[in-house]
Design a protein around this motif. Structure first.
Motif, PDB file in Angstrom:
ATOM      1  N   ASP A  68      -7.643 -10.823  11.337  1.00 29.49           N
ATOM      2  CA  ASP A  68      -8.551 -10.028  10.490  1.00 29.49           C
ATOM      3  C   ASP A  68      -7.873  -8.743  10.026  1.00 29.49           C
ATOM      4  O   ASP A  68      -8.043  -8.335   8.879  1.00 29.49           O
ATOM      5  CB  ASP A  68      -9.849  -9.700  11.231  1.00 29.49           C
ATOM      6  N   ASP A  69      -7.118  -8.099  10.920  1.00 34.36           N
ATOM      7  CA  ASP A  69      -6.367  -6.899  10.531  1.00 34.36           C
ATOM      8  C   ASP A  69      -5.396  -7.242   9.409  1.00 34.36           C
ATOM      9  O   ASP A  69      -5.282  -6.511   8.425  1.00 34.36           O
ATOM     10  CB  ASP A  69      -5.573  -6.330  11.715  1.00 34.36           C
ATOM     11  N   MET A  70      -4.697  -8.364   9.564  1.00 40.58           N
ATOM     12  CA  MET A  70      -3.723  -8.777   8.563  1.00 40.58           C
ATOM     13  C   MET A  70      -4.402  -9.044   7.213  1.00 40.58           C
ATOM     14  O   MET A  70      -3.883  -8.645   6.169  1.00 40.58           O
ATOM     15  CB  MET A  70      -2.975 -10.028   9.018  1.00 40.58           C
ATOM     16  N   ARG A  71      -5.562  -9.693   7.252  1.00 39.24           N
ATOM     17  CA  ARG A  71      -6.291  -9.977   6.003  1.00 39.24           C
ATOM     18  C   ARG A  71      -6.753  -8.692   5.316  1.00 39.24           C
ATOM     19  O   ARG A  71      -6.943  -8.677   4.107  1.00 39.24           O
ATOM     20  CB  ARG A  71      -7.475 -10.898   6.281  1.00 39.24           C
ATOM     21  N   ARG A  72      -6.901  -7.628   6.052  1.00 42.85           N
ATOM     22  CA  ARG A  72      -7.242  -6.328   5.470  1.00 42.85           C
ATOM     23  C   ARG A  72      -5.985  -5.606   4.974  1.00 42.85           C
ATOM     24  O   ARG A  72      -5.983  -4.994   3.903  1.00 42.85           O
ATOM     25  CB  ARG A  72      -7.957  -5.459   6.523  1.00 42.85           C
ATOM     26  N   ILE A  73      -4.910  -5.683   5.736  1.00 43.71           N
ATOM     27  CA  ILE A  73      -3.689  -4.946   5.432  1.00 43.71           C
ATOM     28  C   ILE A  73      -2.959  -5.499   4.211  1.00 43.71           C
ATOM     29  O   ILE A  73      -2.497  -4.728   3.360  1.00 43.71           O
ATOM     30  CB  ILE A  73      -2.749  -4.940   6.669  1.00 43.71           C
ATOM     31  N   VAL A  74      -2.840  -6.817   4.098  1.00 43.60           N
ATOM     32  CA  VAL A  74      -2.047  -7.411   3.012  1.00 43.60           C
ATOM     33  C   VAL A  74      -2.559  -6.991   1.628  1.00 43.60           C
ATOM     34  O   VAL A  74      -1.762  -6.560   0.790  1.00 43.60           O
ATOM     35  CB  VAL A  74      -1.940  -8.937   3.166  1.00 43.60           C
ATOM     36  N   PRO A  75      -3.864  -7.066   1.347  1.00 40.54           N
ATOM     37  CA  PRO A  75      -4.321  -6.605   0.031  1.00 40.54           C
ATOM     38  C   PRO A  75      -4.056  -5.112  -0.205  1.00 40.54           C
ATOM     39  O   PRO A  75      -3.764  -4.704  -1.336  1.00 40.54           O
ATOM     40  CB  PRO A  75      -5.823  -6.896   0.034  1.00 40.54           C
ATOM     41  N   GLU A  76      -4.135  -4.305   0.849  1.00 36.71           N
ATOM     42  CA  GLU A  76      -3.830  -2.873   0.715  1.00 36.71           C
ATOM     43  C   GLU A  76      -2.366  -2.682   0.325  1.00 36.71           C
ATOM     44  O   GLU A  76      -2.056  -1.877  -0.557  1.00 36.71           O
ATOM     45  CB  GLU A  76      -4.114  -2.141   2.027  1.00 36.71           C
ATOM     46  N   LEU A  77      -1.483  -3.424   0.978  1.00 39.49           N
ATOM     47  CA  LEU A  77      -0.059  -3.338   0.653  1.00 39.49           C
ATOM     48  C   LEU A  77       0.216  -3.836  -0.759  1.00 39.49           C
ATOM     49  O   LEU A  77       1.000  -3.239  -1.504  1.00 39.49           O
ATOM     50  CB  LEU A  77       0.775  -4.137   1.659  1.00 39.49           C
ATOM     51  N   GLU A  78      -0.438  -4.918  -1.121  1.00 36.70           N
ATOM     52  CA  GLU A  78      -0.256  -5.485  -2.462  1.00 36.70           C
ATOM     53  C   GLU A  78      -0.729  -4.499  -3.530  1.00 36.70           C
ATOM     54  O   GLU A  78      -0.035  -4.271  -4.526  1.00 36.70           O
ATOM     55  CB  GLU A  78      -1.022  -6.805  -2.562  1.00 36.70           C
ATOM     56  N   ALA A  79      -1.867  -3.868  -3.305  1.00 37.18           N
ATOM     57  CA  ALA A  79      -2.405  -2.893  -4.263  1.00 37.18           C
ATOM     58  C   ALA A  79      -1.497  -1.671  -4.391  1.00 37.18           C
ATOM     59  O   ALA A  79      -1.405  -1.071  -5.466  1.00 37.18           O
ATOM     60  CB  ALA A  79      -3.808  -2.454  -3.842  1.00 37.18           C
ATOM     61  N   ALA A  80      -0.799  -1.335  -3.315  1.00 32.11           N
ATOM     62  CA  ALA A  80       0.095  -0.176  -3.315  1.00 32.11           C
ATOM     63  C   ALA A  80       1.506  -0.544  -3.788  1.00 32.11           C
ATOM     64  O   ALA A  80       2.385   0.314  -3.808  1.00 32.11           O
ATOM     65  CB  ALA A  80       0.159   0.429  -1.918  1.00 32.11           C
TER      66      ALA A  80
END
Length: 99
Positions: A68-80
């Motif tokens: 679940d952490d990864m599913r939250r982190i990946v879109p944040e990284l992609e957006a940045a």
């Protein structure tokens, strides 16, 4: 008189054992706490900069995060602009260590 008493006290203490005015014990270095996102990036960097089905378990374990952490982190990284998701589902981290 006060100076004499202080010197006498120092001599008396020195006679009991070694006197050290400076601590010989090194202080512990400051511990840096990394965020889940920083731990994830470092873990992916350690796996050749790519997250895939083959190494996802190792990355989650090394980063100490949940799926679940990864599913939250990946879109944040992609957006940045810090990650790219390929059509085959692999995720490439873009960092100073991964270009």
């Amino acid at each position: 008189m006060t100076r004499f008493v202080s010197a006498l006290a120092l001599i008396a203490v020195a006679a009991c054992g070694e006197v050290s005015l400076v601590s010989d014990t090194p202080s512990a270095p400051a511990t840096v706490q990394l965020s889940a996102k920083e731990r994830f990036i470092r873990a992916v960097e350690g796996q050749g900069c790519v997250l895939s089905a083959d190494n996802v378990g190792a990355i989650l374990s090394r980063a100490s995060i949940t799926p679940d952490d990864m599913r939250r982190i990946v879109p944040e990284l992609e957006a940045a602009g810090q990650a790219e998701v390929a059509s085959d589902g692999e995720i490439r981290v873009l960092s100073a260590n991964c270009i």
